[in-house]
Design an enzyme around this catalytic site. Structure first.
Site, PDB file in Angstrom:
ATOM      1  N   CYS A 174      48.200  48.778  42.344  1.00  0.00           N
ATOM      2  CA  CYS A 174      47.719  48.088  40.900  1.00  0.00           C
ATOM      3  C   CYS A 174      48.194  46.977  41.308  1.00  0.00           C
ATOM      4  O   CYS A 174      49.516  47.214  41.815  1.00  0.00           O
ATOM      5  CB  CYS A 174      48.493  49.167  39.595  1.00  0.00           C
TER       6      CYS A 174
ATOM      7  N   CYS B 299      41.924  43.231  41.613  1.00  0.00           N
ATOM      8  CA  CYS B 299      42.044  44.256  40.531  1.00  0.00           C
ATOM      9  C   CYS B 299      41.656  46.188  41.833  1.00  0.00           C
ATOM     10  O   CYS B 299      40.802  45.644  41.717  1.00  0.00           O
ATOM     11  CB  CYS B 299      41.452  44.419  39.159  1.00  0.00           C
TER      12      CYS B 299
HETATM   13  N1  DGL Z   1      45.849  45.135  38.087  1.00  0.00           N
HETATM   14  C1  DGL Z   1      44.901  45.898  38.199  1.00  0.00           C
HETATM   15  C2  DGL Z   1      44.298  46.746  38.828  1.00  0.00           C
HETATM   16  O1  DGL Z   1      45.625  46.290  40.654  1.00  0.00           O
HETATM   17  C3  DGL Z   1      44.455  46.139  36.635  1.00  0.00           C
HETATM   18  C4  DGL Z   1      46.020  46.921  35.913  1.00  0.00           C
HETATM   19  C5  DGL Z   1      45.360  47.070  34.593  1.00  0.00           C
HETATM   20  O2  DGL Z   1      45.086  46.651  33.517  1.00  0.00           O
HETATM   21  O3  DGL Z   1      45.548  48.255  34.002  1.00  0.00           O
HETATM   22  O4  DGL Z   1      44.300  47.819  39.157  1.00  0.00           O
END
Ligand code: DGL
Length: 268
Positions: A176, A74
């Protein structure tokens, strides 16, 4: 008994599944735990304190399960709190960051798509300060993470033109992990290559696994169900040991297992 390494992968939801898949390709013989915090997503608009608390609680669970390497799959969690987490936990924690450095090597005008938290982070500012000869435009699509969760989990259509800024770019950084699930569509939208940090994270995990001389022995049913986490953990891993040894954790474990199958198993 087989000798294998235990790797825990965490994300706010289904985004980290792409990183999990990259790790599986790089280290096929590991036991993987996947924790997606879908009920609390999107993280991108949560406060730093809220995100830190959720990440800490997931890493504590990994710790209790004997995880030897954790992956913050993430960008938002990585940019906000990986340093704090590395100070608190004894196992190595690999993060995923917006791949602005690889993009800057080949692009002159690139778009960075990331969550509001990542776009506003000091870490992204620092990474951008390390690049040369590339002009970056930063953009945080407010509802794209939710739209991607709905697309993968509920089959809802996504109209990218409602989420993406108009412009001409010679590269797009997917900052993301959720966005990686629509990477081909984003690439076609801008007619430009996309860059993400998942493969880089997987390479680092592979290096760490190789460096570890004494991986713990792993036997069947060796993880437990702690009462305080009763709702979060599978009690009997035997029936859940599918898809190359992944155990899905957390209240939304079924959703992530479903998404994993839909994204990677039904396609292969
Ligand atoms: N998948 C996550 C990232 O890489 C977070 C997405 C979220 O929950 O806003 O930032």
């Amino acid at each position: 008994m087989e000798k294998t390494c235990r790797i825990g992968v965490f994300d706010s939801g289904i985004g980290g599944l792409s990183v999990l898949r990259a790790c599986q390709r790089a280290v096929p013989h590991a036991r993987y735990y996947y924790y997606g915090d879908n009920n609390f997503a999107p993280y991108g608009s949560r406060t730093k304190g809220e995100i830190e608390r959720r990440v800490r609680s997931a890493l504590k669970l990994f710790e209790r399960l004997g995880v030897e390497i954790a992956v913050l799959a993430c960008n938002t969690a990585t940019t906000l709190c990986i340093e704090e987490m590395r100070r608190e936990f004894s196992f190595p924690i690999v993060g995923v960051e917006p791949a602005v450095l690889p993009a800057a090597r080949v692009c002159r005008r690139a778009l960075v798509l990331a969550t509001p938290r990542t776009v506003g982070s000091e870490r992204l500012r620092f990474l951008l300060s390390q690049t040369e000869h590339c002009e970056f435009t930063l953009f945080a699509p407010p509802r794209l993470v939710t739209a991607i969760e709905d697309h993968v989990l509920l089959g809802k259509q996504i109209r990218l033109e409602e989420h993406l800024p108009v412009g001409s770019f010679d590269g797009v950084v997917l900052g993301c992990t959720h966005y990686v699930h629509v990477s081909e569509a984003v690439s076609s939208f801008y007619r430009a290559p996309v860059f993400d940090g998942g493969e880089g994270a997987a390479r680092l995990v592979s290096r760490l696994v190789k460096e570890r001389e004494n991986c713990q022995l792993f036997g069947n049913d060796d993880h437990f169900c702690d009462e305080s986490h009763g709702a979060l953990i599978f009690t009997n891993c035997q029936s859940d040991r599918t898809y190359n040894d992944i155990i899905f954790l957390g209240k939304t474990k079924n959703l992530n297992e479903f998404a994993y199958k839909r994204l990677f198993i039904s396609k292969s």
